[in-house]
Write a protein that holds these residues in place. Structure first.
Motif, PDB file in Angstrom:
ATOM      1  N   LYS A  15       0.814  -1.217   0.000  1.00 50.75           N
ATOM      2  CA  LYS A  15       0.000   0.000   0.000  1.00 50.75           C
ATOM      3  C   LYS A  15       0.847   1.267   0.000  1.00 50.75           C
ATOM      4  O   LYS A  15       0.380   2.324  -0.403  1.00 50.75           O
ATOM      5  N   PRO A  22      -5.490   0.177  -1.164  1.00 51.70           N
ATOM      6  CA  PRO A  22      -5.658  -1.029  -0.352  1.00 51.70           C
ATOM      7  C   PRO A  22      -6.161  -2.217  -1.170  1.00 51.70           C
ATOM      8  O   PRO A  22      -5.690  -3.342  -0.996  1.00 51.70           O
ATOM      9  N   ARG A  23      -7.099  -1.953  -2.076  1.00 51.59           N
ATOM     10  CA  ARG A  23      -7.665  -3.050  -2.863  1.00 51.59           C
ATOM     11  C   ARG A  23      -6.615  -3.651  -3.806  1.00 51.59           C
ATOM     12  O   ARG A  23      -6.482  -4.874  -3.907  1.00 51.59           O
ATOM     13  N   SER A  24      -5.863  -2.791  -4.489  1.00 46.72           N
ATOM     14  CA  SER A  24      -4.812  -3.294  -5.388  1.00 46.72           C
ATOM     15  C   SER A  24      -3.743  -4.036  -4.598  1.00 46.72           C
ATOM     16  O   SER A  24      -3.220  -5.054  -5.062  1.00 46.72           O
ATOM     17  N   GLN A  26      -4.019  -5.738  -1.912  1.00 48.28           N
ATOM     18  CA  GLN A  26      -4.508  -7.065  -1.572  1.00 48.28           C
ATOM     19  C   GLN A  26      -4.502  -7.994  -2.785  1.00 48.28           C
ATOM     20  O   GLN A  26      -4.090  -9.156  -2.707  1.00 48.28           O
ATOM     21  N   ARG A  27      -4.927  -7.435  -3.913  1.00 51.72           N
ATOM     22  CA  ARG A  27      -4.983  -8.232  -5.136  1.00 51.72           C
ATOM     23  C   ARG A  27      -3.582  -8.691  -5.541  1.00 51.72           C
ATOM     24  O   ARG A  27      -3.359  -9.834  -5.935  1.00 51.72           O
TER      25      ARG A  27
ATOM     26  N   ALA B  89      -9.219 -14.420  -2.205  1.00 53.82           N
ATOM     27  CA  ALA B  89      -9.749 -13.061  -2.281  1.00 53.82           C
ATOM     28  C   ALA B  89     -11.274 -13.079  -2.239  1.00 53.82           C
ATOM     29  O   ALA B  89     -11.901 -12.234  -1.592  1.00 53.82           O
ATOM     30  N   MET B  93     -13.843 -11.394   0.610  1.00 52.44           N
ATOM     31  CA  MET B  93     -15.005 -10.542   0.353  1.00 52.44           C
ATOM     32  C   MET B  93     -16.219 -11.042   1.129  1.00 52.44           C
ATOM     33  O   MET B  93     -16.981 -10.258   1.698  1.00 52.44           O
ATOM     34  N   GLN B  96     -15.879 -10.226   4.709  1.00 52.99           N
ATOM     35  CA  GLN B  96     -16.090  -8.800   4.968  1.00 52.99           C
ATOM     36  C   GLN B  96     -17.567  -8.420   4.906  1.00 52.99           C
ATOM     37  O   GLN B  96     -17.974  -7.400   5.444  1.00 52.99           O
TER      38      GLN B  96
END
Lengths: 200, 200
Positions: A15, A22-24, A26-27, B89, B93, B96
């Motif tokens: 990050k 944050p999303r990228s 994690q991906r 992932a 989701m 969450q």
């Protein structure tokens, strides 16, 4: 779901990269662990090697593994030309244009008083000393065409001129980008191109 | 300009990340070396620690640092519910969403015959054994609503049903996303939501 401390730490570190939210993060972490563990190891080692082995050229400030970078050390570069840029990335763009064969000085920033970046932070004294080496006959101030970049260029030009009235000081041409259609070019750029128009 | 082997290696390793092109890789490398060397070291160490320490849960396949992941090891989860997802992932989701308190099985893929991903690659035998543990009473097949995800769900449902006709097998509801306006929702989704309409 708790990802666990090791995975959390990886996501947090990702990050911090510019442009990675944050999303990228994690991906990317999931991708590496599921599909490319060798890539994770390669990147990990490359980062540690770079943080340890890459420093700033003692002459021009660019990023290099040597005391003096390959460009500064190259005897075929024209030592009479000194191009002042803000960052190593800017220098790389000019190199890739293949339009310049002189040397560089990398400011590693630009004047920005509100952010506490003054003449000392952009190493003005070192630049003035560098330009006074007896070989430099022209300084090309290639800072960005932003308010801060323009102010930096103005300041540098003033100081250089005060030290040596004979020194030629130039900036990159402003104008319509190559390949651009006028319809899609912003009006400030067109205004500047009109003011700086040249004989056809 | 030659960037030098260490910097080239870093840029190449960054380019391997999903969604990072050559230009972004260069920008990130310059950023780290100019402004955040601690970040480079932290990320380098985090990557090596993750590649070394993170493995797949022996029970559900998700990514974990333990033999059995925290979710599988949690006695307060409902062992009668088993949710089948494609990736860690996807599992994250669902966690969450806070709408599920059962256990998981992560396929680590989906059926894709053209890519050579068949029943063995998604570990069908392990899933069938897992679902037959005597505790599972419902399997929620939460694969993607894509052609491949649908085919995978259909295949899994058929096999589970053939082994145990009593087992309840469900899929996530398809419909208009929460917060979406109909005007901006694609027609296939609206068609599905109409077919699956429920009493108000």
């Amino acid at each position: 779901m708790k990802l666990g401390p090791t995975l959390d730490r990886l996501v947090d570190a990702l990050k911090r990269l510019p442009g990675i939210g944050p999303r990228s993060a994690q991906r990317i972490a999931f991708h590496l662990l599921q599909h490319d563990r060798n890539g994770a190891v390669a990147l990990g080692q490359a980062l540690l090697a770079a943080a340890d082995g890459i420093r700033h050229c003692a002459r021009c400030n660019t990023l290099t593994e040597e005391e003096i970078c390959a460009t500064c050390a190259n005897p075929r570069r024209d030592a009479g030309l000194l191009c002042v840029v803000e960052t190593p990335a800017d220098q790389l763009m000019i190199e890739q244009s293949l339009a310049y064969a002189g040397l560089y000085f990398v400011l590693l920033g630009r004047l920005s008083p509100l952010d506490g970046i003054g003449p000392r932070e952009i190493q003005m004294e070192r630049l003035l000393a560098r330009a006074a080496d007896g070989l430099v006959r022209e300084v090309i101030v290639a800072t960005s065409f932003t308010p801060e970049g323009d102010a930096t260029a103005h300041y540098i030009a003033e100081l250089l001129r005060a030290r040596d009235a004979q020194l030629k000081i130039t900036r990159l041409a402003r104008g319509v980008p190559v390949g651009a259609e006028l319809e899609y070019t912003d009006v400030n750029t067109i205004a500047q191109a009109m003011l700086d128009r040249r004989a056809a």
